[in-house]
Scaffold this active site. Structure first.
Site, short mmCIF file in Angstrom:
data_model
loop_
_atom_site.label_atom_id
_atom_site.label_comp_id
_atom_site.label_asym_id
_atom_site.label_seq_id
_atom_site.Cartn_x
_atom_site.Cartn_y
_atom_site.Cartn_z
N HIS A 88 0.88 -1.18 0.00
CA HIS A 88 0.00 0.00 0.00
C HIS A 88 0.92 1.23 0.00
O HIS A 88 2.02 1.18 0.55
CB HIS A 88 -0.84 -0.05 1.28
N ASP A 112 3.41 -4.37 7.88
CA ASP A 112 2.20 -3.58 7.72
C ASP A 112 1.03 -4.53 7.98
O ASP A 112 0.71 -5.37 7.13
CB ASP A 112 2.13 -2.99 6.31
N GLN A 140 -4.20 -4.80 7.13
CA GLN A 140 -5.23 -5.76 6.69
C GLN A 140 -5.19 -7.05 7.51
O GLN A 140 -6.23 -7.68 7.70
CB GLN A 140 -5.04 -6.09 5.20
N LYS A 161 -10.11 -0.30 10.72
CA LYS A 161 -10.33 -1.51 9.93
C LYS A 161 -10.64 -2.71 10.82
O LYS A 161 -10.85 -3.81 10.33
CB LYS A 161 -9.09 -1.81 9.08
N CYS A 188 -4.85 2.49 -3.51
CA CYS A 188 -3.57 2.97 -2.96
C CYS A 188 -2.45 1.95 -3.17
O CYS A 188 -1.58 1.79 -2.31
CB CYS A 188 -3.69 3.33 -1.48
N1 7TS Z 1 -1.62 -0.65 4.68
C1 7TS Z 1 -2.55 -1.41 4.09
C2 7TS Z 1 -2.21 -2.82 3.69
C3 7TS Z 1 -3.82 -0.90 3.89
O1 7TS Z 1 -4.75 -1.66 3.32
C4 7TS Z 1 -4.11 0.43 4.29
C5 7TS Z 1 -5.45 1.07 4.04
C6 7TS Z 1 -3.10 1.17 4.91
C7 7TS Z 1 -1.87 0.60 5.08
C8 7TS Z 1 -3.31 2.56 5.38
O2 7TS Z 1 -4.22 2.60 6.41
P1 7TS Z 1 -4.69 4.02 6.95
O3 7TS Z 1 -5.65 3.69 8.02
O4 7TS Z 1 -3.48 4.71 7.44
O5 7TS Z 1 -5.31 4.73 5.79
N2 7TS Z 1 -6.14 0.53 2.94
C9 7TS Z 1 -7.24 1.03 2.36
C10 7TS Z 1 -7.87 0.35 1.29
O6 7TS Z 1 -7.48 -0.72 0.85
N3 7TS Z 1 -8.92 1.08 0.88
O7 7TS Z 1 -9.00 2.18 1.66
C11 7TS Z 1 -7.96 2.14 2.56
#
Ligand code: 7TS
Length: 415
Positions: A131, A208, A211, A234, A373
């Site tokens: 991501h 990371d 997910q 999430k 992303c």
């Molecule tokens: N890493 C992964 C694997 C992710 O899926 C996401 C967010 C992030 C980092 C970043 O998370 P945040 O809370 O800092 O934004 N992924 C997604 C997605 O797949 N669709 O919207 C956000």
């Protein structure tokens, strides 16, 4: 509260009753089918009520007051930190740093640990399925410090090409950073093995877990991982809150990231002494209600059971792949069900992913279309975007059937 059933046998109806939003009609007579938990999960009443209770009865700033509310708020905040630590089996609550999101947690590592420990020519190894959150901060550091970035390739079937790892590790990287579950392909990467190999090569490992942490049990001590990042929103918790886990000795040796109140012990006009970990990394008033909400989310996930959730999410994913394969014109990305969980990204011949998502929405089915992303990953597969359905503990096979039925409507429109 949801019951605690055996692995693979969630009482989904009981769980669904805890999520008020699942009763929403997105259009008159069309009930929501929420297949976008990969972007952000829905929240159970237990989380909503914990935050409501806090604002009604405990609201106060923390760590600064001697009055009762301030003490209660501080205690509630620190209890939640302890719950999060236990949830990922961290050795100590102090190893949990609250950030704004997973993105900020990666930035913290890059700009605190990275700036202090990396010099021109040093190598950081990432993967092609990251991501942007675990890519752009390292690119920014590369521009600033002249560090090098290399990538574990992704195979045609959406796995990490582990055969490429020995050559990368032979170049003696300082850090290997990778996702434990791809937000596009659903791929579950061999996290423990990568951490072990990184350590053998003298590198630190960052996972990371944005997910993976919501969808499977996580044990940072068993993984022996140095840094783990994830996001509250999430995993049934509120937005505006992320977590950085770091081994205590590493966090203690790292310089502060953001400066201001709470992160100091003492301040002079031209200098300061940093506070202890984790306050050193929590400058300013934190997301207090959100931390308490995350504590309630962790309680909820524990009550259902992470093994049971992992089994359920995997079963739904396998079912979704099976059903999607039946639909002519659908091309699914990522590995077979054995190696993935919690999402299915696909293209539809002759229809743009955004149009697909838009038509699905007319039938109440919430999916997401775009590059999610992960632009480099989409480039690798030669496509600009996909439509993604993602699954969580409150989803059912019947909802996947509704997705498939709606896809046949897409087919009627686009031929
Ligand atoms: N890493 C992964 C694997 C992710 O899926 C996401 C967010 C992030 C980092 C970043 O998370 P945040 O809370 O800092 O934004 N992924 C997604 C997605 O797949 N669709 O919207 C956000």
């Amino acid at each position: 509260m949801a019951a605690s059933p055996k692995a693979g046998t969630l009482d989904v109806n009981k769980i669904r009753a805890d999520f008020p939003i699942l009763d929403v009609e997105v259009q008159p007579g069309v009930k929501l089918v929420y297949l976008d938990s990969g972007a952000s999960s829905q929240k159970p009443v237990q989380v909503i009520e914990a935050m409501d209770r806090y604002y009604r009865h405990e609201n106060s700033n923390i760590h600064r007051g001697v009055h009762t509310l301030a003490e209660n708020a501080t205690e509630a905040y620190e209890i939640a930190r302890g719950k999060v630590a236990k949830f990922i089996n961290a050795a100590k609550p102090r190893e949990i740093v609250f950030t704004r999101n997973a993105t900020e947690a990666v930035n913290l590592v890059a700009f605190s640990w990275g700036r202090a420990n990396l010099k021109e020519g040093d190598l950081v190894v990432l993967t092609e399925m990251e991501h942007h959150a675990n890519l752009v901060p390292w690119q920014m550091l590369a521009a600033e410090k002249g560090i090098r970035l290399e990538f574990i390739p992704v195979t045609e079937d959406g796995l990490l090409d582990m055969a490429a790892l020995p050559d990368l590790l032979a170049q003696k990287p300082k850090l290997v950073g990778f996702t434990a579950m791809s937000n596009v392909l659903g791929t579950i990467t061999p996290a423990a093995e990568i951490v072990r190999l990184a350590h053998e090569a003298g590198a630190l490992a960052l996972i990371d877990g944005a997910q993976s942490v919501p969808h499977m049990p996580t044990d940072v001590q068993a993984l022996d991982v140095d840094f783990l990042v994830f996001s509250s929103h999430k995993m049934l918790g509120p937005t505006g809150l992320g977590v950085l886990y770091g081994k205590l000795a590493l966090l203690e040796a790292m310089p502060p990231f953001l400066g201001g109140g709470d992160m100091i012990k003492r301040v002079e006009l031209r200098s300061f002494t940093a506070n202890e970990v984790p306050q050193k990394f929590e400058a300013g008033t934190p997301a207090i209600a959100e931390v308490i909400g995350l504590g309630a989310a962790v309680d909820y996930l524990n009550a259902v059971g992470m093994d049971a959730i992992a089994a359920h999410d995997h079963e739904l994913t396998a079912y979704a792949l099976e059903r999607l394969e039946e639909v002519p014109g659908v091309r699914i990305f990522g590995p077979s069900a054995d190696h993935k969980s919690s999402n299915a990204s696909f293209t539809f011949e002759g229809a743009h992913p955004h149009d697909v998502a838009e038509i699905l929405n007319r039938h109440g089915v919430a999916t997401r279309a775009g590059h999610h992303c992960a632009m480099p990953l989409h480039n690798k597969f030669g496509i600009p975007s996909t439509t993604r359905a993602s699954f969580y503990l409150y989803n059912t096979k019947q909802e996947i059937d509704q997705l498939v039925e709606a896809l046949y409507k897409v087919k009627e429109i686009f031929g």
